[in-house]
Design a protein around this motif. Structure first.
Motif, PDB file in Angstrom:
ATOM      1  N   PHE A   1      24.416  14.182 101.670  1.00 27.36           N
ATOM      2  CA  PHE A   1      23.493  14.207 100.314  1.00 27.36           C
ATOM      3  C   PHE A   1      23.853  15.057  98.630  1.00 27.36           C
ATOM      4  O   PHE A   1      24.194  14.527  97.364  1.00 27.36           O
ATOM      5  N   THR A   2      23.885  15.915  99.625  1.00 30.31           N
ATOM      6  CA  THR A   2      24.645  17.114  98.085  1.00 30.31           C
ATOM      7  C   THR A   2      25.695  18.067  98.544  1.00 30.31           C
ATOM      8  O   THR A   2      25.192  18.550  99.211  1.00 30.31           O
TER       9      THR A   2
ATOM     10  N   VAL B   1      23.382  19.991 101.564  1.00 34.14           N
ATOM     11  CA  VAL B   1      22.349  19.195 102.321  1.00 34.14           C
ATOM     12  C   VAL B   1      23.167  18.014 102.969  1.00 34.14           C
ATOM     13  O   VAL B   1      23.849  17.133 101.743  1.00 34.14           O
TER      14      VAL B   1
ATOM     15  N   LEU C   1      18.012  27.353  94.632  1.00 34.20           N
ATOM     16  CA  LEU C   1      19.108  27.023  95.572  1.00 34.20           C
ATOM     17  C   LEU C   1      19.647  28.729  95.364  1.00 34.20           C
ATOM     18  O   LEU C   1      20.063  29.643  95.680  1.00 34.20           O
TER      19      LEU C   1
ATOM     20  N   THR D   1      20.943  11.407  95.417  1.00 31.94           N
ATOM     21  CA  THR D   1      21.200  12.187  94.512  1.00 31.94           C
ATOM     22  C   THR D   1      22.739  13.317  94.394  1.00 31.94           C
ATOM     23  O   THR D   1      23.023  13.566  92.580  1.00 31.94           O
ATOM     24  N   ALA D   2      23.510  12.795  94.911  1.00 29.51           N
ATOM     25  CA  ALA D   2      25.006  13.554  94.339  1.00 29.51           C
ATOM     26  C   ALA D   2      25.217  12.788  93.293  1.00 29.51           C
ATOM     27  O   ALA D   2      26.380  13.586  92.340  1.00 29.51           O
TER      28      ALA D   2
ATOM     29  N   GLU E   1      27.522  20.048  97.251  1.00 28.08           N
ATOM     30  CA  GLU E   1      27.407  21.266  96.555  1.00 28.08           C
ATOM     31  C   GLU E   1      26.871  22.446  96.973  1.00 28.08           C
ATOM     32  O   GLU E   1      26.648  23.538  97.441  1.00 28.08           O
ATOM     33  N   ALA E   2      25.133  21.567  97.440  1.00 28.99           N
ATOM     34  CA  ALA E   2      24.480  22.772  97.697  1.00 28.99           C
ATOM     35  C   ALA E   2      24.024  21.966  99.693  1.00 28.99           C
ATOM     36  O   ALA E   2      23.194  23.303 100.235  1.00 28.99           O
TER      37      ALA E   2
ATOM     38  N   PHE F   1      22.449  23.683 105.767  1.00 26.06           N
ATOM     39  CA  PHE F   1      21.923  23.556 105.653  1.00 26.06           C
ATOM     40  C   PHE F   1      20.942  22.396 107.226  1.00 26.06           C
ATOM     41  O   PHE F   1      20.263  22.116 107.574  1.00 26.06           O
TER      42      PHE F   1
ATOM     43  N   PHE G   1      26.737  26.673 101.164  1.00 26.88           N
ATOM     44  CA  PHE G   1      25.381  26.652 101.297  1.00 26.88           C
ATOM     45  C   PHE G   1      25.462  25.703 102.751  1.00 26.88           C
ATOM     46  O   PHE G   1      26.725  24.830 102.440  1.00 26.88           O
TER      47      PHE G   1
ATOM     48  N   LEU H   1      26.760  27.513  91.905  1.00 27.55           N
ATOM     49  CA  LEU H   1      25.323  25.867  91.998  1.00 27.55           C
ATOM     50  C   LEU H   1      24.538  26.285  90.397  1.00 27.55           C
ATOM     51  O   LEU H   1      24.565  24.816  90.230  1.00 27.55           O
TER      52      LEU H   1
END
Lengths: 524, 490
Positions: free
Chosen positions: A66-67, A72, B410, B478-479, A69-70, A198, A196, B333
């Motif tokens: 999804f992302t 997710v 985050l 989103t990416a 970098e984060a 999740f 990160f 981030l």
């Protein structure tokens, strides 16, 4: 195509399509909603039929970044624990639409929006129970709160706006707290592994110091206590049921809070859960005893049913507190049976003036077999699922000391004698049983149900399902057992591991870092 | 000759030249009375869209940053990306204002030229590589904004908004000029960003330069309307014509935010200066917390939809400032978070104001929340657009706003020192949902005998549909846009 994706996307597409059908074609709107819901249910049935009950791992998995970098990922999958929740949510949504979604004054002016909201509820429930990523789960839960808010506000009693506000307030307050907790867990993974994460499988390996676990567990309990709901955080629950339409009420008993508690909170904070759970269960029981007593004196049957839901959740938490396979399986079955029986009962009731124009409000003697049967099941009477579930859970609680000793586990630091928990649960079960049966027996004259005609057929199907679960609960346990056993064994390993290394500085698991880093490195 | 022109007017700034030339043409065209005002506005929207396309092309093939005009301006990916967003926002504002009934007739013809001129100045502010350039560009843009705020048909409120904007602008100019003078004095006569950054990173800013920086930052916060400098902001947005308000929360905001960030990154946010949450970072932390809370709580109390949006916009600014603080703490981030926060809020607020412009056209005035009763029945698509944009402003999942909220929180939660700020952010998120739900309640739950006329200016309708779909699409996929939004951070 992955059937879980179909189960998720079909109701969403249905909601969009229904939104574009003009209001002149109400029947078409209804049929489109039913079709979308049925496709979702069919996909879930396909998953159930092809689910390997001996495999404890996640099945029908799908994962897309999804992302990155984060950390997710859009990750879905189903295991033994989530399968039951998934099946019951899809089934209940479809049956609710079938029974109560008819275009009539039941939903009145806002028929189109109600159908869309109902489909969104179904999609959100499927999303929550299939999500393998904390943030994806959170997002679907937020969608669930939003669509429930719409569903409650669109039709029901004269004070439904207040009720919908309460749904939103409690739901979003709970979600905001949980978001903070999830972000904190993601931050912990970042601190240990440098990125990160999740993913549920990874995040449950982030083992924190005991002090942090206690704080995090406390925060989670507040958040989930609001959502479950648990007394004394359940002020919104009965008001909402009193003012909502039958359609909205029927799907609110299968909230995701208990699931999150089992899947995320306990595995993420194992030591705190092990030590605190008996007391948490005790507090829940005290609260539920109050709720059970309150329910007996409630004038409104919807409120009574709502309080019964609270009590059943508490009994499930008691079962979970044993942290052995029997207790967890019993807790899972209680939540499923509770959703089916209370949801079915709500669908039989017709209460609001706004809902009664096309129906026949009945006097006590007309109270039919169907609501009584659902009430008996909710009252945990033998033969209708509820009893089998409660019995399994209580057996788990009674055997907790023995199973812990066999597994070489220490005794919880905040211990309660299991017998007291069993006695408390039985008292609560009897109290709510009395409250429900007296409401429907006619003497109180509180209940109003309507003749459902052919629409009662799906409710009979629900009743048959409850009967099967009551007579042959093994059918359910067979699907859940492998996964539950692994869940309990992993939990016991974590607790034993910490117990074996008491010299580790502030109770930090000695190899927590290496466990997580190796997991992260193994991931692409 | 060609070479001289090419070096003076580099092709990498084509999007700026397109805006400037179009602005001049439209200013001249505004005095030709035979050309209908709607044509001029449409032409302006097309020119701004062309500038955005040109900027995107440049960004695709852009390699290294260039310093031009004796270090007065810099051309880098950040400036171009911000220019693209500014141009797109300008195009949306102009499209919404075609046949808008909120701009006074006397100003209609000059409106598009004025908007493009202000946008051009904003772009120069983002390209600024020298304190002098920054001062002049921001002041010209602020003057443009004053003019834009005062051209509404509701004369009294427009005049009040414009007069307040004059005061804000004057105070901000004074603070900027004074602050820059102190930086000039405190850094031994340096004015260009390159020399200042080199000096600050080598020795750290002197005390005088730090005081000067605080004045400049205060000026920027004044212009952005962040708390505690937010007093006039809601009145400005409420009193101005809708397209002007939309311009203020989109193009104006993103350009000023990026210009502020470029200034801060001279060395005022580097870990060597504020290794802990101290100094300027700490001040910004307070600003973020105040803005988030004041914005969310303020929005709860409002009856007017425009004021509600103004306060929600303030809360959004708080989240952007929070990302800046996270950036100062070295969170990787935070770059994405800041870009996503800025881009997300500009998109969501633009769509919300576009929806509002349709409402105003139908309602003959700026509606209050209670006036929306029954909107979902008579204008379902408009209701959906307004609901989606407000949910996005509130940071709900499956909308573009969530990307910004989530990444900011985050980045904050991964920095232990910033946990209290993260909790404030969560509280603001929770409170900020109330006004959004209140609007949804009015639109969907309340019935009204009133019928909303189906007044759909074509530009506004197109912007509304495209915008709503974009909000949802970016909320699910989103990416790509999160990665792109990193361009917005220098």
């Amino acid at each position: 195509m992955n059937p879980l994706l179909v189960a998720l996307v079909a109701p969403i597409l249905g909601a969009v399509v229904v939104s574009f059908v003009p209001n002149l074609f109400a029947r078409l709107q209804y049929l489109a909603s039913l079709f979308a819901s049925a496709v979702g249910l069919a996909a879930v049935l396909f998953v159930t039929a092809n689910f390997s009950s001996t495999d404890a791992s996640v099945q029908f998995a799908i994962k897309r970044s999804f992302t990155a970098e984060a950390g997710v990922a859009f990750s879905l999958g189903v295991d033994g624990i989530s399968l039951g929740f998934l099946l019951i949510s899809a089934l209940l949504c479809f049956v609710s639409l079938l029974v109560r979604g008819r275009f009539s004054s039941t939903v009145g002016f806002h028929f189109q929006q109600t159908c869309s909201a109902m489909l969104l509820v179904q999609a959100a429930l499927v999303g929550v129970f299939c999500a393998r990523d904390l943030i994806v789960l959170w997002c679907f839960w937020a969608l669930l709160v939003l669509s429930s808010f719409l569903l409650v506000g669109l039709s029901g009693g004269s004070r439904r706006l207040l009720a919908s506000s309460k749904v939103a307030l409690s739901g979003f307050a709970s979600l905001a707290i949980l978001l903070g907790l999830f972000l904190y867990l993601g931050g912990q993974a970042h601190a240990i592994g440098g990125r990160f994460e999740f993913d549920l499988d990874v995040i449950t390996r982030v083992l924190m110091p005991l002090s942090s676990q206690y704080v995090a567990m406390g925060v989670a309990l507040v958040a989930l206590g609001l959502a479950l709901p648990l007394v004394p955080l359940s002020g919104w629950w009965s008001d909402t049921h009193a003012q909502s339409s039958a359609l909205a009420c029927s799907v609110m008993f299968l909230g995701p809070a208990l699931y999150v508690f089992i899947k995320i909170v306990v595995p993420c904070f194992p030591l705190a859960a092990f030590n605190l759970m008996p007391w948490v269960a005790g507090i829940c029981l005290v609260g539920s005893a109050i709720a059970a007593t309150a329910s007996y004196f409630e004038e409104d049957i919807r409120r009574r049913v709502a309080w019964v839901g609270c009590v059943q959740v508490s009994i499930a938490v008691v079962g979970l507190s044993s942290l052995n396979a029997q207790g967890v399986m019993g807790a899972l079955l209680i939540s499923g049976v509770s959703a089916l029986s209370l949801g079915g009962l709500m669908l039989c009731l017709n209460h609001h003036p706004s809902e009664s124009s096309s129906t026949t409000p009945l006097d006590a003697e007309f109270v039919t077999f169907l609501p009584k049967a659902f009430a008996f099941s909710s009252a945990l009477l033998p033969g209708l699922g509820g009893f089998a579930a409660a019995f399994t859970a209580m057996a788990g609680v009674a055997a907790a000391d023995r199973t812990n000793a066999q597994a070489g586990m220490p005794r919880p630091s905040l211990e309660i004698e299991p017998l007291w928990l069993v006695i408390g649960s039985v008292f609560c079960a009897i109290a709510v049983g009395a409250a429900l049966v007296s409401a429907l027996s006619g003497s109180a004259g509180l209940a109003r149900t309507e003749r459902l005609g052919l629409r009662a057929v799906p409710l009979w199907a629900l009743l048959v399902l409850l009967l099967i679960l009551g007579v042959r609960p093994q059918l359910w346990y067979a699907h859940v057992e492998a996964c539950t056993n692994r869940y309990v064994v992993e939990m016991q390993k974590k607790v034993q591991h910490a117990n074996a290394s008491p010299q580790a500085p502030p109770h930090l698991f000695p190899n927590a870092r290496s466990m997580l880093v190796s997991t992260l490195q193994a991931k692409p | 000759m060609n070479q001289a022109i090419a070096s003076a007017l580099p092709s990498s700034m084509n999007h700026v030249w397109i805006m400037v030339c179009s602005a001049l043409i439209l200013v001249l065209g505004g005095s030709v009375t035979s050309i209908p005002a709607a044509w001029l506005t449409t032409l302006g929207a097309l020119a701004a869209a062309a500038a955005a396309v040109s900027g995107m092309q440049t960004l695709g093939s852009f390699a290294d940053a260039q310093v031009l005009w004796s270090s007065a301006v810099v051309v880098d990916a950040t400036a171009i990306a911000t220019g693209v967003i500014c141009a797109l926002a300008t195009a949306a504002v102009l499209a919404v204002s075609v046949k808008s009934q909120t701009i006074s007739q006397s100003a209609e013809r000059h409106w598009p030229g004025l908007v493009l001129l202000t946008s051009s100045s904003l772009m120069f502010a983002v390209h600024a590589n020298h304190l002098g350039t920054l001062l002049v560009a921001t002041e010209v843009a602020a003057l443009g904004q004053v003019a834009l705020l005062g051209v509404g048909r509701a004369q009294a409120r427009g005049s009040e908004a414009a007069s307040k904007a004059v005061v804000v602008s004057a105070v901000a100019f004074g603070l900027s000029a004074f602050g820059m003078a102190l930086i000039f004095g405190g850094s031994s006569g340096l004015m260009d960003y390159g020399s200042l950054a080199k000096s600050f990173f080598a020795h750290g800013p002197s005390a005088v330069a730090m005081v000067g920086a605080m004045f400049v930052i205060a000026a920027f916060l004044f212009r952005l309307g962040a708390a505690p400098f937010h007093m006039a902001n809601a009145d400005l947005i409420d009193g101005a014509p809708l397209p002007s308000s939309m311009f203020s929360v989109s193009a104006f905001r993103i350009c000023f935010a990026v210009a502020t960030l470029r200034f801060l990154k001279l060395g005022f946010l580097s870990p060597s200066v504020s290794a802990d949450v101290t100094g300027i970072a700490q001040i910004l932390g307070w600003v973020a917390a105040l803005s988030m809370l004041v914005g969310a709580v303020g929005a709860v109390r409002q009856e007017s939809l425009k004021r509600t949006l103004a306060y929600l916009a303030l809360s959004q600014i708080g989240f952007s400032v929070l990302a800046i603080v996270a950036l100062s703490q070295g969170s990787h981030l935070a770059v994405t978070a800041l870009g996503a926060s800025l881009l997300g809020q500009v998109l969501a607020l633009s769509v919300a104001f576009a929806a509002l412009s349709q409402l105003s056209a139908a309602h003959e005035g700026f509606p209050f929340v209670d006036d929306l009763a029954g909107l979902a029945q008579s204008r379902p698509l408009l209701a959906v657009s307004l609901a989606v944009s407000l949910l996005s402003v509130s940071g709900m999942p499956f909308t573009v706003g969530f990307g910004g909220y989530f990444t900011v929180l985050l980045s904050v939660f991964s920095t232990p020192l910033m946990l209290p700020l993260g909790c404030v952010g969560l509280l603001a998120f929770l409170i900020g949902l109330y006004p959004t739900l209140r609007v949804i309640v009015a639109m969907y739950f309340r019935e009204s005998a009133r019928t909303w006329p189906d007044h759909n200016p074509p530009g506004a309708a197109a912007i509304l549909c495209t915008g709503t779909l974009t909000l949802l699409l970016f909320g699910i996929v989103t990416a790509p846009w999160l990665a792109w939004s990193r361009h917005l951070v220098p």
